[in-house]
Design a protein around this motif. Structure first.
Motif, short mmCIF file in Angstrom:
data_model
loop_
_atom_site.label_atom_id
_atom_site.label_comp_id
_atom_site.label_asym_id
_atom_site.label_seq_id
_atom_site.Cartn_x
_atom_site.Cartn_y
_atom_site.Cartn_z
N VAL A 18 0.84 -1.20 0.00
CA VAL A 18 0.00 0.00 0.00
C VAL A 18 0.87 1.25 0.00
O VAL A 18 0.61 2.23 -0.71
N PHE A 19 1.94 1.24 0.79
CA PHE A 19 2.85 2.39 0.86
C PHE A 19 3.52 2.65 -0.48
O PHE A 19 3.62 3.79 -0.95
N ILE A 20 3.96 1.56 -1.13
CA ILE A 20 4.61 1.70 -2.44
C ILE A 20 3.64 2.27 -3.47
O ILE A 20 3.98 3.15 -4.27
N VAL A 21 2.39 1.76 -3.46
CA VAL A 21 1.37 2.26 -4.39
C VAL A 21 1.10 3.74 -4.14
O VAL A 21 0.97 4.54 -5.07
N PHE A 22 1.03 4.12 -2.87
CA PHE A 22 0.77 5.52 -2.51
C PHE A 22 1.89 6.43 -3.02
O PHE A 22 1.65 7.49 -3.62
N SER A 24 3.98 5.84 -5.43
CA SER A 24 3.96 5.85 -6.89
C SER A 24 2.90 6.81 -7.42
O SER A 24 3.12 7.55 -8.40
N THR A 25 1.74 6.81 -6.79
CA THR A 25 0.64 7.69 -7.21
C THR A 25 1.02 9.16 -7.03
O THR A 25 0.78 10.00 -7.91
N VAL A 26 1.63 9.48 -5.89
CA VAL A 26 2.04 10.86 -5.62
C VAL A 26 3.07 11.32 -6.64
O VAL A 26 3.00 12.43 -7.19
N LEU A 27 4.06 10.48 -6.92
CA LEU A 27 5.10 10.84 -7.88
C LEU A 27 4.51 11.03 -9.29
O LEU A 27 4.91 11.93 -10.03
N LYS A 28 3.55 10.19 -9.65
CA LYS A 28 2.93 10.28 -10.96
C LYS A 28 2.15 11.59 -11.11
O LYS A 28 2.22 12.27 -12.14
N GLU A 29 1.40 11.97 -10.06
CA GLU A 29 0.64 13.22 -10.11
C GLU A 29 1.56 14.44 -10.21
O GLU A 29 1.27 15.39 -10.94
N ASN A 30 2.68 14.40 -9.48
CA ASN A 30 3.64 15.50 -9.57
C ASN A 30 4.22 15.62 -10.97
O ASN A 30 4.42 16.71 -11.50
N PHE A 31 4.50 14.48 -11.58
CA PHE A 31 5.06 14.47 -12.93
C PHE A 31 4.08 15.06 -13.94
O PHE A 31 4.43 15.87 -14.80
N ILE A 32 2.79 14.65 -13.81
CA ILE A 32 1.75 15.17 -14.71
C ILE A 32 1.58 16.67 -14.53
O ILE A 32 1.45 17.43 -15.49
#
Length: 203
Positions: A18-22, A24-32
């Protein structure tokens, strides 16, 4: 350290996933979000370039714009001429073939800018009226030789108080049937008539 049983190990692994998924999601949103900002800046730069190009094109069209000017009086080829929008009186005179020998060149403002639909009058030597006399077509009615008073007559190019008085005296005995009759007045010959004919009428 206490040994973990199978159930506790599963819980720890699940928490890790769950921590890894979280993360990853945060990093993806920052990139977008960063890509959106970059695209916005890029689009703004492109718009500025387009705006600059459009302004440059508009400026070019303005330079190439033509104006129509009517020049009369003591020039070799009087009439309607076409000039660039940034032209001056000297350009109008050149386009009209230059000045006649009897033109009063000392009183001409060669540096004056001309405008669309302007009428420029070039007087002959000895005329009293200022050389900068110019009149746009339709600006005012022509002077009626049969009804004009001394003040109105003096607004005509080359007509001073003495000549205006001669016109009034002539009118006491004769009626102006046509504008050419003004040459019957002492002191007004063909050259002066050429300078007057666009500004006088008989009614």
């Amino acid at each position: 350290m206490k040994n973990l049983n199978s159930k506790e190990k599963q819980i720890i692994i699940l928490i890790g996933i769950v921590f890894i998924v979280f993360i990853s999601t945060v990093l993806k949103e920052n990139f977008i979000s960063e890509n959106k900002i970059d695209n916005s800046v890029s689009n703004e730069v492109d718009l500025n370039i387009v705006k600059y190009d459009e302004e440059g094109e508009a400026s070019k069209e303005k330079i190439e714009e033509k104006i129509y000017v009517h020049i009369s009086g003591r020039v070799k080829n009087p009439g309607l001429i076409i000039l660039d929008s940034n032209s001056r009186v000297v350009d109008a005179i050149d386009k009209a073939g230059g000045l006649c020998d009897d033109a009063d060149a000392d009183k001409i403002n060669l540096a004056k800018k001309v405008t669309d639909e302007e009428k420029i009058y070039i007087p002959l030597i000895g005329e009293v009226e200022d050389i900068n006399y110019s009149k746009e077509e339709g600006e005012s009615d022509k002077i009626n030789l049969n009804t004009a008073d001394e003040g109105e007559l003096c607004t005509l190019p080359g007509i001073g108080p003495k000549t205006a008085e001669k016109i009034l005296k002539y009118r006491e005995n004769y009626k102006f049937e046509e504008i050419e009759d003004i040459m019957n007045v002492s002191g007004i010959g063909e050259k002066k008539f050429d300078a007057l004919k666009d500004y006088i009428s008989v009614r």
